[in-house]
Write an enzyme that holds these catalytic residues in place. Structure first.
Site, PDB file in Angstrom:
ATOM      1  N   ALA A  33       9.647  24.218  13.231  1.00 24.16           N
ATOM      2  CA  ALA A  33       9.180  24.324  14.616  1.00 24.16           C
ATOM      3  C   ALA A  33       7.832  25.039  14.676  1.00 24.16           C
ATOM      4  O   ALA A  33       6.932  24.624  15.428  1.00 24.16           O
ATOM      5  CB  ALA A  33      10.211  25.062  15.465  1.00 24.16           C
ATOM      6  N   GLN A  36       5.079  22.771  13.517  1.00 20.00           N
ATOM      7  CA  GLN A  36       4.773  21.798  14.563  1.00 20.00           C
ATOM      8  C   GLN A  36       3.934  22.437  15.669  1.00 20.00           C
ATOM      9  O   GLN A  36       3.009  21.814  16.200  1.00 20.00           O
ATOM     10  CB  GLN A  36       6.067  21.216  15.137  1.00 20.00           C
ATOM     11  CG  GLN A  36       6.812  20.355  14.149  1.00 20.00           C
ATOM     12  CD  GLN A  36       8.250  20.085  14.563  1.00 20.00           C
ATOM     13  OE1 GLN A  36       8.723  20.564  15.577  1.00 20.00           O
ATOM     14  NE2 GLN A  36       8.952  19.310  13.734  1.00 20.00           N
ATOM     15  N   GLU A  37       4.240  23.687  16.004  1.00 17.47           N
ATOM     16  CA  GLU A  37       3.464  24.398  17.024  1.00 17.47           C
ATOM     17  C   GLU A  37       2.038  24.670  16.545  1.00 17.47           C
ATOM     18  O   GLU A  37       1.093  24.585  17.339  1.00 17.47           O
ATOM     19  CB  GLU A  37       4.180  25.700  17.399  1.00 17.47           C
ATOM     20  CG  GLU A  37       5.458  25.442  18.165  1.00 17.47           C
ATOM     21  CD  GLU A  37       6.471  26.573  18.125  1.00 17.47           C
ATOM     22  OE1 GLU A  37       7.561  26.410  18.704  1.00 17.47           O
ATOM     23  OE2 GLU A  37       6.183  27.620  17.484  1.00 17.47           O
ATOM     24  N   GLU A  72       8.053  32.431  19.319  1.00 15.43           N
ATOM     25  CA  GLU A  72       8.712  31.703  18.222  1.00 15.43           C
ATOM     26  C   GLU A  72       9.157  32.675  17.136  1.00 15.43           C
ATOM     27  O   GLU A  72      10.256  32.539  16.586  1.00 15.43           O
ATOM     28  CB  GLU A  72       7.772  30.645  17.645  1.00 15.43           C
ATOM     29  CG  GLU A  72       8.397  29.810  16.541  1.00 15.43           C
ATOM     30  CD  GLU A  72       9.569  28.967  17.010  1.00 15.43           C
ATOM     31  OE1 GLU A  72      10.644  29.027  16.373  1.00 15.43           O
ATOM     32  OE2 GLU A  72       9.425  28.248  18.009  1.00 15.43           O
ATOM     33  N   LYS A  97      20.976  32.696  20.852  1.00  8.38           N
ATOM     34  CA  LYS A  97      20.109  31.674  20.277  1.00  8.38           C
ATOM     35  C   LYS A  97      19.577  30.720  21.345  1.00  8.38           C
ATOM     36  O   LYS A  97      18.401  30.340  21.324  1.00  8.38           O
ATOM     37  CB  LYS A  97      20.857  30.890  19.194  1.00  8.38           C
ATOM     38  CG  LYS A  97      21.105  31.686  17.928  1.00  8.38           C
ATOM     39  CD  LYS A  97      21.820  30.823  16.908  1.00  8.38           C
ATOM     40  CE  LYS A  97      21.937  31.508  15.581  1.00  8.38           C
ATOM     41  NZ  LYS A  97      22.462  30.607  14.546  1.00  8.38           N
ATOM     42  N   SER A 101      15.671  30.044  22.388  1.00  9.68           N
ATOM     43  CA  SER A 101      15.145  28.679  22.410  1.00  9.68           C
ATOM     44  C   SER A 101      14.530  28.356  23.774  1.00  9.68           C
ATOM     45  O   SER A 101      13.472  27.716  23.865  1.00  9.68           O
ATOM     46  CB  SER A 101      16.269  27.696  22.082  1.00  9.68           C
ATOM     47  OG  SER A 101      15.798  26.369  22.113  1.00  9.68           O
TER      48      SER A 101
END
Length: 126
Positions: A33, A36-37, A72, A97, A101
């Site tokens: 993730a 990707q960010e 993140e 969690k 998110s």
């Protein structure tokens, strides 16, 4: 009896803290993730430059993405702690969690909305 802990100060503290931050980055870069960010960030900056975004618009984008990266990192920390203290499935762990998110999703939305507005403004108003 516990041994005395020597608290670092000055430049020693600065370099130790920088080392901890680098360790956090090395851990975070292992997350798909986050990678990707980072790609989203790079593409966004390229698009903003291509449409002629102002320096202040570029700085706002950088600050938004830095906030995204920080959230993140916190989300990953939450996941690691939950997995460590509660390896079994629990509703409390799931909620923690899920909340982490959701925080990431909110920042992704903030980044996306800013980019759509800014790029759209430059494309429409030239």
């Amino acid at each position: 009896m516990k041994p005395a802990v020597t608290k670092l100060t000055g430049f020693s503290h600065f370099f130790a803290a920088a080392g901890y931050s680098l360790g956090g980055f090395r851990r975070l870069i292992k997350e798909a993730a986050f990678r990707q960010e980072l790609l989203f960030f790079a593409v966004s900056i390229i698009l903003l430059l291509a449409v002629g975004a102002t320096l202040s618009e570029l700085m706002i984008a950088v600050v938004l993405f830095l906030a995204l990266f920080a959230i993140e990192a916190l989300n990953t920390a939450i996941e690691e702690v939950i997995d460590r203290i509660s390896p079994e499935i629990s509703m409390v762990g799931k909620h923690a969690k899920d909340l982490g998110s959701f925080a990431v999703l909110c920042m992704l939305a903030a980044c996306g909305l800013f980019l759509m507005f800014t790029i759209g403004k430059h494309l429409l108003l030239g």
